[in-house]
Scaffold this motif. Structure first.
Motif, short mmCIF file in Angstrom:
data_model
loop_
_atom_site.label_atom_id
_atom_site.label_comp_id
_atom_site.label_asym_id
_atom_site.label_seq_id
_atom_site.Cartn_x
_atom_site.Cartn_y
_atom_site.Cartn_z
N GLN A 85 0.83 -1.20 0.00
CA GLN A 85 0.00 0.00 0.00
C GLN A 85 0.87 1.26 0.00
N TYR A 86 0.31 2.32 -0.58
CA TYR A 86 0.94 3.65 -0.50
C TYR A 86 0.89 4.14 0.94
N ARG A 87 1.96 4.81 1.37
CA ARG A 87 1.98 5.46 2.68
C ARG A 87 2.84 6.72 2.59
N ARG A 88 2.36 7.80 3.17
CA ARG A 88 3.17 9.01 3.29
C ARG A 88 4.15 8.80 4.44
N THR A 89 5.40 9.23 4.25
CA THR A 89 6.40 9.03 5.30
C THR A 89 7.20 10.30 5.52
N ARG A 90 7.64 10.48 6.78
CA ARG A 90 8.57 11.55 7.13
C ARG A 90 9.84 10.98 7.74
N ASP A 91 9.96 9.66 7.75
CA ASP A 91 11.16 9.01 8.23
C ASP A 91 12.24 9.14 7.14
N LEU A 92 13.36 9.79 7.47
CA LEU A 92 14.35 10.10 6.45
C LEU A 92 14.87 8.86 5.73
N ASN A 93 15.12 7.79 6.47
CA ASN A 93 15.61 6.57 5.83
C ASN A 93 14.62 6.06 4.79
N GLU A 94 13.33 6.12 5.14
CA GLU A 94 12.30 5.69 4.19
C GLU A 94 12.20 6.65 3.01
N VAL A 95 12.32 7.95 3.28
CA VAL A 95 12.27 8.95 2.20
C VAL A 95 13.40 8.70 1.20
N VAL A 96 14.61 8.52 1.71
CA VAL A 96 15.77 8.30 0.85
C VAL A 96 15.62 7.00 0.06
N SER A 97 15.27 5.93 0.75
CA SER A 97 15.12 4.63 0.09
C SER A 97 14.05 4.68 -1.00
N ALA A 98 12.91 5.31 -0.68
CA ALA A 98 11.82 5.38 -1.64
C ALA A 98 12.19 6.23 -2.85
N TYR A 99 12.98 7.31 -2.63
CA TYR A 99 13.34 8.16 -3.76
C TYR A 99 14.39 7.50 -4.64
N GLU A 100 15.29 6.79 -4.03
CA GLU A 100 16.27 6.03 -4.83
C GLU A 100 15.57 4.97 -5.66
N ASP A 101 14.55 4.35 -5.08
CA ASP A 101 13.74 3.38 -5.82
C ASP A 101 13.01 4.07 -6.98
N PHE A 102 12.49 5.27 -6.71
CA PHE A 102 11.79 6.05 -7.73
C PHE A 102 12.72 6.33 -8.91
N LEU A 103 13.92 6.81 -8.63
CA LEU A 103 14.87 7.14 -9.68
C LEU A 103 15.25 5.91 -10.50
N THR A 104 15.46 4.79 -9.80
CA THR A 104 15.86 3.56 -10.49
C THR A 104 14.74 3.02 -11.36
#
Length: 384
Positions: A85-104
């Motif tokens: 499921q989609y979830r909004r996050t403010r946890d930096l580790n999750e933000v970074v991981s999710a954005y790296e996944d987005f770019l890839t």
């Protein structure tokens, strides 16, 4: 297609963009067909908040068929995928991981607008802009991984604060003819309740929202629009607060005539919805005109407020009255006239000083604007 500059970023974007949940639960072939249709129609601007890995992979693969320079991406920081499921996050580790996944998965070396996702309350805003997430966004910008920083919000106060930071170049904001008539409120949930629009007296655009658009224009902060159809409310005669349905073209034209708006991100589920939206490009002025619907609605009073609809034309002296009024309104909210606005005004082919007070424009105006007085104000302010 009509193209506009995305505020101070200098990026050229199509006036119609696409986004939202339309890519969810689609096969690759279906996603590719939507992307191909959009690009064939001249759309170059895509908002992707989706964290669904399949969506990211499908859209990324479809876009990889085109040169990177041919499309512009708003990609969201703070949207993650959790247990299917989609979830909004403010946890930096999750933000970074999710954005790296987005770019890839999107096959991107860079993102045009790194959009901080869904910020609607003050505490959340403070945590982001006083914490690690904004530092991460700025670091990405320094590296060229994102070209500009954006924020998505439904809250007028948050949008003002975003402008004030000086760091935000683009705001993804909910704009349409229904929302604009509602008083700005901390409780943004009222925007999504259909009974919000019942038995309400409308008195023109809420002054705070109006000032926000003007403030963004003056600051060079671009607005990109979500909820341009008010989640379909405006397209339904029974649900519309105006007791008459607007067409998609009228909805889009309303949004695109607001100051600072560069593009409307239309939620599309299929190719037909893209084609309906891009009819805007070839529509006549009559087909775009929304003023009759909102000016004649029961329980309303828009008197005296210029909506930049252009009904005042034609002017016997060929003054672009709507644009003069727009520059005037943008200037009046500031202590001094910005040099850039003065330059824009000076470049007009005809100026307010040429007004002969014939009154033809005032007879045409559906909102009862005292145009002759507005022209006098413009002369006093701009000097010609």
């Amino acid at each position: 297609m009509e193209y506009r500059i995305l505020g101070r970023t200098g990026i050229k974007v199509s006036a119609i963009g696409i986004g939202r949940e339309g890519f969810e639960k689609k096969s690759y072939d279906e996603c590719e067909a939507i992307i191909d249709c959009a690009i064939n129609e001249g759309i170059n601007f895509i908002d992707i908040y989706n964290s669904n890995p399949k969506v990211r992979s499908n859209v990324g693969k479809a876009l990889s068929n085109y040169p990177r320079s041919s499309f512009v991406i708003e990609g969201h920081l703070g949207s993650t995928w959790d247990k299917g499921q989609y979830r909004r996050t403010r946890d930096l580790n999750e933000v970074v991981s999710a954005y790296e996944d987005f770019l890839t998965r999107m096959k991107l070396d860079y993102v045009d607008v790194g959009m901080i996702h869904y910020v609607d309350d003050q505490k959340d805003f403070d945590n982001i802009f006083n914490g690690e997430i904004i530092k991460y966004a700025k670091k990405l910008k320094e590296k060229g991984i994102i070209k500009s920083i954006g924020i998505s919000t439904h809250n007028t106060d948050i949008a003002f604060r975003a402008v004030e930071t000086g760091m935000v170049d683009v705001i993804l904001f909910s704009i349409n003819a229904a929302y604009d008539m509602l008083p700005a409120s901390e409780d943004v949930n009222i925007l999504f309740e259909k009974n919000t629009f019942k038995d309400r007296t409308y008195e023109g655009i809420d002054p705070k929202r109006d000032k926000l658009y003007q403030t963004c224009e003056n600051a060079g902060v671009a607005l990109t629009v979500m909820k341009g159809y008010a989640a379909g409310v405006l397209l339904n005669e029974k649900e519309s607060p105006f007791e008459k349905a607007l067409t998609p073209v009228q909805c889009l034209h309303y949004c695109l005539t607001r100051p600072a708006v560069a593009s409307v991100m239309v939620g599309v589920d299929n190719m037909n919805q893209i084609l309906v939206a891009t009819e805007y490009v070839t529509a006549s002025n009559k087909e775009k005109d929304y003023s009759e619907v909102i000016a004649n609605v029961p329980r309303s009073s828009f008197s005296g407020h210029c909506m930049y609809c252009g009904h005042c034309a034609p002017c016997s002296k060929k003054i672009d009255i709507a644009l003069v009024n727009k520059y005037l309104d943008l200037s009046l909210i500031q202590e001094n006239v910005p040099e850039t606005l003065k330059n824009h005004y000076d470049l007009l082919e005809h100026h307010a000083s040429e007004c002969i007070e014939c009154g033809a424009c005032m007879k045409n105006c559906p909102f009862g604007v005292d145009i002759i007085n507005k022209m006098k104000q413009a002369v006093k302010l701009f000097g010609n």
